[in-house]
Enzyme design. Structure first.
Site, PDB file in Angstrom:
ATOM      1  N   HIS A 752       0.949  -1.139  -0.134  1.00 34.24           N
ATOM      2  CA  HIS A 752       0.020   0.041  -0.075  1.00 34.24           C
ATOM      3  C   HIS A 752       0.679   1.202  -0.253  1.00 34.24           C
ATOM      4  CE1 HIS A 752      -3.052   2.677   0.976  1.00 34.24           C
ATOM      5  NE2 HIS A 752      -3.996   1.859   0.610  1.00 34.24           N
ATOM      6  N   ARG A 775      -5.957   9.957  -0.246  1.00 35.26           N
ATOM      7  CA  ARG A 775      -5.603  10.562  -2.000  1.00 35.26           C
ATOM      8  C   ARG A 775      -6.883  10.962  -2.576  1.00 35.26           C
ATOM      9  NH1 ARG A 775      -3.253   5.931  -4.515  1.00 35.26           N
ATOM     10  NH2 ARG A 775      -4.212   4.712  -2.899  1.00 35.26           N
TER      11      ARG A 775
END
Ligand SMILES: Cc1cc2nc3c(=O)[nH]c(=O)nc-3n(C[C@H](O)[C@H](O)[C@H](O)COP(=O)(O)OP(=O)(O)OC[C@H]3O[C@@H](n4cnc5c(N)ncnc54)[C@H](O)[C@@H]3O)c2cc1C
Length: 1271
Positions: A752, A775
Site C-alpha cells: 500500500h 488520496r
C-alpha cells in the site's frame, strides 16, 4: 369486490395500471401494525380530476395535513400549479405552449428554454442517445404521415373518434396543429427519385410534398422495395432528434455536460435544425408532471395521471403501494371493437382503443375478470411506473392493424401481431424515464430485443430500471426483469433440502470465515469456527475504505451507472502481471450486488456511502455513513455485526472457539491417490473431525520469519513495514500445501503506498494505514525536493512504484535509515472531504499528521526549497483548471491545492506490505485444487477442503483492486461455506436411475446451478465454450454411463429452451457436470441463454439415453459384451459425445494394470466436416493422441478442404472405415459409434451394413434414442 380485497390504489385510462384486486394484503378494512382496524377513507385524502383530457388521481396521507379539508385544498393547489406549467410549457395541444413555439420556429432559430422544458428536453435527448433512437420525441411527423395515409386510403373517411389531438392524446406520439395541414393535401402524388438526398428535396419543394409521395408506396410496403426504403429513410432524417434539434448550452451546441465540471450556472437553449422538425413531448411531459407533483407533496403519496404513476413512502396502512398490470386486449377483440365502432359510424381508420378497453375493464371489476392481470407490482418509496401498449391507438390499413408506434430502424409502424411486443411496463425512480423507456421498449417490437435494451438500463444508467414486464400475446409471453446469477428464494430452499446435515470446520474468524460459517449453517451444517487469536475479526476488522459491488441498490439510489464489463475490466487491469482467473472474476462480479445486499439487508449494515477509489471507473466502494460526525470503520462494523448475528441467531449452529490455532489438516489418501480431508489438529495436539474444512486464515503480509512464506517467495520484502496484524502468517497456505494444494501467484504482494510513517516511532514495522481517502479526497504527494511524481489516484502498484523510484529513504536524527517515503499535503477542502473526525483521530490522537499554516511552513517541514514547492503547486493548480495533468496524467481533482492555500496538514507516508494476492488455488465454488497428471484437465479438488478470502489466489492477479478483498471474502466465503455443507448427500448419484431408464420427464429434471463458463476458442476451436454446472453435492457424481447425454432446460425471455449435450466430464467426476457447447448460432437458442447466464443461474438437467459404455478396470463393456475395438464416426457437431468417450478411454489406458495387453489403436476416430472452421475440439484430440499415441488416432475428412490440406477429402466412404476405423471381424468384437446429422448417420449405417457389420456392432445416436445429440 371480494370481501378480503384491497381497494385499488389508483386507476388510469391509458396504461390500465390499477390497484390489485388479487393482492390480498392486508384485509379491508386495513389493519395497523397493532392490529387496529383502519378506514382507508380516513387515512388517505384522494383528489381526482381531469387535466389535458387525462384523468388524474392523487392520494396523500391525511395525517400530513392539519385537517382533511386543508389536505384537499393543498393537494389541488400543488397539482394545479404543476398542471398549469405543463400546459403552458410542454403541451403539444396548446398552440401557445413553449414547445409549440419551438416547433413553429424556422431553421437555425434558437429559443432559451424554461426550467420545465429544459428538464424534459435534456432527459429526452439523453434517452435518445441511451436507447440508440428507440425513444425519439421527434417522430411525430412520421407518425402523422402514416395516420394521414390511412385516412386517405380509407374509403369511408369519417370524422374519427377524437379527431382533435386532445382526445387522442395518450402515452404515445401525437399529431399537432402544426401538422394538420398535411391531411388537407390533394390526392395527387409525385414520384420521388430515390437517389436525391433529403437536403436537395427540401430545397426543391416543401417536405410535405415529399411525404405525399410515400403514400403511393404504402406505409408498410415490401421491405425489399428499395424506393420505399430510401424515401422512408429520408423522412426518418426529419423525424430524428439529432437532425431535428440541438441543445445549446451557454451559447454553444451540445456542450451541456460542462455543467458538472465548472458547477456554474448554464443557460440552455434549443436550436431547430430542420424547418419541418417537430417535437412531441406529451408522454414524457406527463411523466415530468407526475414526478414534480409527487416531489412537491408530503410523503406518503400516490400520484397518477394518464397512466403514469409515482409513489412516495408507503401506503399509510404500512404496506407498499400496489399496482396491477392487466392483460392487453386480444387482437380478435380489437378487431371486433373496431368493426363495432365503424359500424356505428364512430371512427375512421385511426382508432383509440384504450378508452373502450378501459370501459370494459371497469365493467369487469368484481366479476372475476380481474384475473386477467399479468402481474402485481409493489412500488417502493420514490418508484414510478409507466406503460406503453400497442393497443393505445390503432391504425387500420388494407385490413391490417398497425400500432401507433414507429419502429425506429425501419421508420415504419409496427404491425400488430401475435408474436411482437404488445405492452411494456417499466419501473424506475422517474416517471419521465419510465415513460420514455416503455415507449422505447414497445418500439423494439421484438420482446427479446426490448429485454436486452432494458437490461442495459438496470445498472448502466443513472436512473436505473428497477423492474419491467414485457408482454407478447402469443403464449402469452411474459418477460419479467431477472438478474442473471441470482437464484430465486424458492429454488434455493428446494435445493438445500437435497443433502444431509454435515459438520463443517471453518478455520479463521475474519470476514471470509464468518461468511462461510453463516452460509454453511444456513445450509443446515453444524459449524465449528476456530480462531487462533483471542478475538475474531482478523485483517477484515481493519478495513476502512469499503467493499465493492456494482448494480447495487445503493448505486441505484444515488444514480450511479455501473456495468459488469467495467467492473471486470478494472479488476483485470489492476491484476495484470498475475493470474486473474476469468471464472473467479466473473463469479466475484456477478455475485457482488448480492453480497452487498446480503450485508445490508440480512445483517443490517448500512452500506449507503459510495466512493470511487483508484483504478475504478465508477463509484462502487460501499461503506457506512458517519455516526454523530464520527466515521464508522467499515471492516470493524461488518465483522462485529456478523459476530453479533452469529451469537444471537446461530446458537447451537455455529460454535465460535477462540485461542484455537489449527496446526494440521487430518486427511486420508485412497489407492488412486485421491485425498479427503477429515478434520483438523488444534494447538499441535487436540483433533477435531469433520465432514469438511473451510480455510479462511487470511494472508501472510506479516510473515517475516526466516522459514516463512515471505522469505520463501519475496525475500526482497523482508524488513518492509506492514499494515497487517501479526496473525497474518499464511497458516492456511501452509496447511493446504501440506495436503497437496496448488499455490498460485505467491510472489504477488501488494504494497500500500500510504502506510503512515510515525516520526516518533519510524522503525516500528507495523504501520497504521493512511486510508485510500487520503488520496481520494485530494491529498497531493511530493518528494523531499517538493516535487510531484505520480497521479495520486492511480493504482496502488503505480503510486507505490512512484514513491520507490522518486522519493528518498527516511533518515532520522539518531541515524535510523528507513524505506523511501513521501509527504502527503491536504488542503482545507481535502481535509473536509477526508472527514474532520477521522483526521483528528490520526492527527491529534495518533500524532501521524502535522499542521502547517501555509506553503512556507510545508516547505520548512519537508526541508525543500519554497520556490520549488510553489512551482509544483502552481502547475497542479493549472492542471486542475485544464482538467488534466501533463506530468502524471491525473484527470480527477477532488479538491484544490494552490500556492496560497492555508491551514494545511501534512503526513509522511511509506509503502507497506498490505495484501498478499497469492495463495491456495480454488475453483469458482471454493474447492481447493491440486495439480494432477491427467489426459485432459490438470486439476482436481481435494475432497472436503474448501477455502476463501486472502488465503486463496487467482482472483486479484498481480495487484488487488481496492475494495475487492472484502468482496471476495463475502462472495467466496459464502460459496465455500454452502459447498462445504453439501458434502453429505443422500444420493451418491445425481441421476440415480440414469443407467436404467433415463428419460425426459418432468420429474427427472433436477435443478443445477451454472458454475462457470470458460471460453475455449483457443483450446478447442472457434466459438466453443466449456460450461460447468454444479451438482448439488460436492461429493456426488452423475450416475450416468459414458456416452449418455443430458437434456438441459432453461428459461429465456418467457420461453423454455432445451438443448441436448454430451458431458465432457467423466461419470466419476465429483460435484460437477461439464459440457462443451457452441456459442455461435449453430448452438441454437440455448446457446444464447448460456451466453446470458451467469454463475448461479438456475438450469434444469435430465439424464437421457445414449451409448452406455462401461470402462471397467481391464475391459470395455457394451451391451454386456467385451469390446475389443472401438471406431468413432463423427459428422460435424456429432464430435461432442466422442470427446467424452475419448477422454474416458485415455484414463482407461493410463490406469490399466497391463497396458501392454491393450490392442494397438484400439480406439480410432473418423471426423467428417464440411470445412475447416467447422472442426471443433481439435486440441483435445491432439492432446489425447500425444498422450496415448499407440492406442488412439484420428482421421479428418473435409468436404471443402482449404488449400494445403493433406488429409481426407469428400464424404466418408467404406474404404475409409476399413482403413482408418475398424474391421467387421467377430474376433475383434468391434463397436462403431456414429453421431452426426441424420443423413450422415443413415449413410454410415448403410456403409457398415454393406461392409458386413451386424446391427449389434454399431450404435447410432439418432437411431438409438430418437434424439440427436447436439453441441
Ligand atoms: C489496514 C487494512 C485495511 C484494509 N482495507 C480494506 C478495504 O477497505 N477494503 C478491502 O476490500 N480490503 C481491505 N483490506 C484487506 C482486507 O481487509 C483483507 O484482505 C481481508 O479482509 C482478509 O479477510 P480474511 O477473512 O481472508 O482474513 P482475515 O480477516 O485476516 O482473517 C483471518 C483470521 O484467521 C485467523 N487465523 C490465521 N491462522 C489461523 C490458524 N492457524 N488457526 C486459526 N485461526 C487462524 C486469524 O487470526 C484471523 O483472525 C485491508 C487490509 C488491511 C490490513
Amino acid at each position: 369486490m371480494p370481501p378480503n380485497a384491497i381497494a385499488p390504489d389508483g386507476e388510469t385510462r391509458t396504461s390500465r395500471v390499477v390497484g390489485s384486486i388479487d393482492f390480498i394484503r392486508p384485509k379491508l378494512p386495513y389493519s395497523s401494525t397493532n392490529g387496529e382496524d383502519m378506514d382507508e377513507s380516513k387515512l388517505l385524502t384522494t383528489v381526482t380530476g381531469v387535466r389535458c383530457s387525462m384523468p388524474y388521481t392523487i392520494k396523500c396521507s391525511t395525517a400530513s395535513f392539519t385537517s382533511p379539508d386543508y389536505a384537499n385544498v393543498r393537494i389541488e393547489q400543488i397539482a394545479s400549479t404543476i398542471f398549469d406549467e405543463t400546459e403552458s410549457k410542454l403541451s403539444n395541444f396548446n398552440p401557445q405552449s413553449e414547445v409549440n413555439v419551438v416547433n413553429a420556429m424556422g431553421i437555425d432559430d434558437v429559443h432559451t428554454m424554461s426550467e420545465a422544458l429544459k428538464d424534459v428536453v435534456l432527459c429526452s435527448k439523453e434517452l435518445v442517445k441511451f436507447t440508440r433512437g428507440a425513444f425519439d420525441p421527434c417522430v411525430a411527423p412520421l407518425l402523422k404521415h402514416y395516420e394521414t395515409m390511412a385516412e386517405r386510403s380509407s374509403s369511408d373517411l369519417v370524422a374519427r373518434h377524437g379527431t382533435t389531438t386532445h382526445s387522442t392524446s395518450h402515452n404515445g406520439h401525437h399529431a399537432s396543429a402544426h401538422l394538420s395541414s398535411i391531411t388537407e393535401l390533394p390526392e395527387s402524388m409525385d414520384e420521388v427519385p430515390g437517389e436525391v438526398d433529403i437536403e436537395t428535396i427540401r430545397r426543391q419543394r416543401h417536405v410535405v410534398d415529399f411525404w405525399r409521395s410515400l403514400v403511393s408506396a404504402g406505409f408498410a410496403g415490401d421491405p425489399s422495395d428499395a424506393r420505399v426504403s430510401r424515401t422512408v429513410k429520408r423522412l426518418l432524417e426529419v423525424s430524428q432528434w439529432h437532425s431535428a434539434f440541438s441543445v445549446v448550452a451557454n451559447g454553444s451546441d451540445d456542450n451541456e455536460d460542462r455543467e458538472t465540471n465548472n458547477g456554474g450556472m448554464v443557460t440552455y437553449a434549443i436550436r431547430k435544425k430542420h424547418n419541418d422538425a417537430h417535437m412531441d413531448l406529451s408522454g414524457i411531459a406527463k411523466g415530468w408532471a407526475v414526478d414534480k407533483i409527487a416531489e412537491a407533496l408530503p410523503s406518503p403519496c400516490w400520484v397518477e395521471w394518464g397512466g403514469d404513476i409515482k409513489v412516495r413512502g408507503k401506503h399509510p396502512s404500512g404496506r407498499s403501494w400496489v399496482v396491477a398490470v392487466p392483460e392487453p386486449p386480444k387482437l380478435s377483440e380489437m378487431r371486433v371493437r373496431l368493426a363495432r365502432a365503424k359500424k356505428a359510424g364512430q371512427v375512421g381508420p385511426v382508432y383509440t382503443l384504450a378508452d373502450e378497453h378501459i370501459r370494459d375493464e371497469e365493467h369487469n371489476v368484481g366479476k372475476g375478470k380481474e384475473k386477467d392481470y399479468l402481474a402485481v407490482l409493489e412500488l417502493r418509496d420514490g418508484e414510478a411506473v409507466a406503460t406503453s401498449g400497442d393497443y393505445e391507438k390503432v391504425i387500420e390499413r388494407n385490413g391490417k392493424l398497425y400500432s401507433h408506434v414507429v419502429n425506429p430502424q425501419l421508420g415504419r409502424l409496427l404491425e400488430l401481431n401475435q408474436t411482437s411486443l404488445a405492452q411494456a411496463v417499466v419501473v424506475t425512480k422517474s416517471c419521465m424515464v419510465s415513460d420514455a423507456l416503455a415507449t422505447a421498449g414497445i418500439s423494439k417490437g421484438d420482446p427479446s430485443l426490448a429485454r436486452a435494451m432494458l437490461d442495459q438500463f438496470r445498472t448502466g444508467y443513472k436512473t436505473p430500471v428497477r423492474d419491467y414486464i414485457l408482454y407478447a400475446r402469443q403464449g402469452p409471453r411474459i418477460i419479467r426483469l431477472s438478474i442473471p446469477g441470482i437464484e430465486s428464494k424458492s429454488d434455493r430452499e428446494r435445493r438445500l433440502q437435497r443433502h444431509q446435515p454435515a459438520t463443517v470446520i471453518v478455520v479463521g474468524g475474519g470476514l471470509a470465515g464468518m461468511s462461510a460459517a453463516i452460509e454453511a449453517a444456513d445450509a443446515r451444517a453444524k459449524v465449528i469456527l476456530l480462531e487462533k487469536e483471542s478475538e475474531t475479526g482478523g485483517n477484515s476488522a481493519k478495513a476502512t475504505s469499503g467493499i465493492n459491488g456494482w448494480g447495487t441498490d445503493t448505486q441505484a439510489e444515488q444514480g450511479v451507472a455501473d456495468e459488469e464489463r467495467l467492473f471486470e475490466r478494472d479488476t483485470f487491469r489492476s491484476g495484470l502481471g498475475g493470474r486473474t482467473d476469468h471464472c473467479l472474476v466473473r463469479t466475484l462480479s456477478t455475485k457482488s450486488s448480492d453480497a452487498i445486499h446480503w450485508l445490508k439487508h440480512r445483517h443490517g449494515i448500512p452500506l449507503t456511502v459510495l466512493s470511487q477509489l483508484g483504478g475504478h471507473s465508477a463509484k462502487r466502494t460501499h461503506r457506512a455513513p458517519a455516526v454523530n460526525g464520527r466515521p464508522v470503520p467499515i471492516g470493524w462494523k461488518i465483522t462485529s455485526t456478523m459476530r453479533d448475528t452469529i451469537c444471537n441467531e446461530y446458537e447451537g449452529k455455529i460454535d465460535i472457539r477462540c485461542g484455537m490455532n489449527v496446526t494440521k489438516l487430518l486427511h486420508n489418501v485412497d489407492a488412486n491417490g485421491v485425498k479427503t480431508v477429515t478434520g483438523v489438529e488444534v494447538n499441535g495436539s487436540e483433533t477435531i473431525v469433520a465432514d469438511a474444512v473451510v480455510l479462511a486464515t487470511g494472508g501472510f503480509g506479516c510473515c517475516q520469519r526466516k522459514d516463512g512464506l515471505m522469505s520463501r517467495f519475496r525475500p526482497d520484502l523482508l524488513g518492509t513495514p506492514t499494515t497487517n496484524g501479526q496473525f497474518a502468517q499464511g497458516d492456511g497456505v501452509i496447511l493446504g500445501e501440506e495436503v497437496g494444494a496448488e499455490l498460485v501467484d505467491m510472489d504477488k504482494v501488494q504494497l500500500h503506498p500510504t502506510g503512515f510513517l510515525d516520526p516518533n516511532d519510524p522503525s516500528n514495522p507495523t504501520k497504521f494505514l493512511a486510508p485510500e481517502a487520503i488520496r481520494g479526497s485530494g491529498g497531493v504527494l511530493v518528494n523531499s525536493e517538493g516535487k510531484r511524481f505520480v497521479n495520486e489516484l492511480d493504482l496502488r502498484s503505480i503510486v507505490t512504484a512512484g514513491i520507490q523510484k522518486y522519493c528518498s529513504p527516511y533518515k532520522s536524527a539518531d541515524g535510523y535509515e528507513g524505506p523511501p517515503f513521501a509527504y502527503c499535503i491536504l488542503s482545507q477542502e481535502a481535509q473536509q472531504i477526508f472527514g474532520k473526525p477521522v483526521l483528528s483521530f490520526y492527527k491529534d490522537k495518533l500524532g501521524l499528521l502535522e499542521d502547517c499554516e501555509d506553503i512556507s511552513s510545508v516547505a520548512e517541514l519537508i526541508g525543500c526549497k519554497k520556490d520549488v514547492l510553489v512551482a509544483t503547486l502552481q502547475e497542479y493548480e493549472e492542471s486542475a483548471r485544464l482538467g488534466t495533468c501533463k506530468l502524471t496524467g491525473k484527470d480527477v481533482f477532488p479538491s484544490p491545492l494552490t500556492p496560497t492555500s492555508t491551514s494545511l496538514v501534512v503526513a509522511r507516508v511509506t509503502p507497506s506490505i498490505h495484501y498478499t494476492m497469492g495463495g491456495l488455488n480454488i475453483n469458482s465454488v471454493g474447492e481447493v485444487q491440486e495439480k494432477i497428471e491427467s489426459i485432459i484437465g490438470s486439476h482436481r479438488h481435494i475432497r472436503g477442503l474448501f477455502a476463501a478470502g486472502e488465503v486463496t489466489g487467482g482472483v486479484h492477479g498481480g495487484n488487488r483492486l481496492a475494495g475487492n478483498s472484502l468482496l471476495e471474502c463475502v462472495v467466496f466465503g459464502r460459496m465455500a461455506g454452502e459447498r462445504a455443507a453439501t458434502v453429505k448427500h443422500a444420493d451418491k448419484e445425481m441421476f440415480p436411475n440414469a443407467k436404467h431408464h433415463a428419460q425426459e420427464s418432468e420429474s427427472n429434471f433436477i435443478p443445477v446451478l451454472l458454475r462457470e463458463v470458460r471460453n475455449t476458442d483457443e483450446k478447442y476451436g472457434m466459438n466453443t465454450r466449456e460450461i460447468r454446472f454444479d451438482m448439488h453435492g460436492a461429493f456426488q457424481n452423475s450416475g450416468m454411463d459414458v456416452g449418455q447425454f443430458i437434456a438441459l432446460r432453461g428459461q429465456l425471455d418467457g420461453e423454455t429452451l432445451m438443448g441436448y449435450f454430451s458431458p465432457i466430464t467423466r461419470p466419476s467426476d465429483e460435484g460437477v457436470i461439464g459440457i462443451l457447447a457452441r456459442s455461435d448460432s449453430k448452438g441454437g437458442p440455448i446457446a444464447q441463454l448460456l451466453e446470458i447466464a451467469r454463475p448461479g443461474s438456475t438450469f434444469y438437467m435430465c439424464a437421457m439415453g445414449g451409448l452406455r459404455l462401461k470402462f471397467e478396470k481391464e475391459n470395455i463393456i457394451y451391451n454386456n459384451r467385451v469390446v475389443k475395438r472401438i471406431g468413432l464416426l463423427a459428422g460435424g457437431t456429432g464430435i461432442a459425445p466422442m470427446i467424452q468417450i475419448i477422454r474416458e478411454y485415455g484414463h482407461y489406458v493410463k490406469s490399466h494394470p497391463h497396458p501392454e495387453q491393450i490392442p494397438p489403436f484400439q480406439l480410432n476416430l473418423i471426423y467428417a466436416a464440411e470445412e475447416m472452421h467447422d472442426l471443433a475440439y481439435m486440441k483435445i484430440l491432439d492432446t489425447v493422441r500425444n498422450q496415448i499415441p499407440h492406442h488412439f488416432r484420428y482421421y479428418v475428412k473435409l468436404n471443402r478442404p482449404p488449400l494445403g490440406w493433406s488429409e481426407g477429402v469428400g464424404f466418408v466412404e467404406r474404404r475409409d472405415i476399413i482403413k482408418y476405423l475398424v474391421h467387421p471381424s467377430k474376433e475383434e468384437n468391434p463397436l462403431v459409434v456414429i453421431c452426426g446429422p441424420p443423413v450422415f448417420e443413415a449413410a454410415m449405417r448403410k456403409n457398415l451394413l454393406r461392409l458386413g457389420f451386424e446391427h449389434s456392432q454399431y450404435y447410432s445416436y439418432s437411431e438409438g434414442d430418437n434424439v440427436a445429440a447436439h453441441l
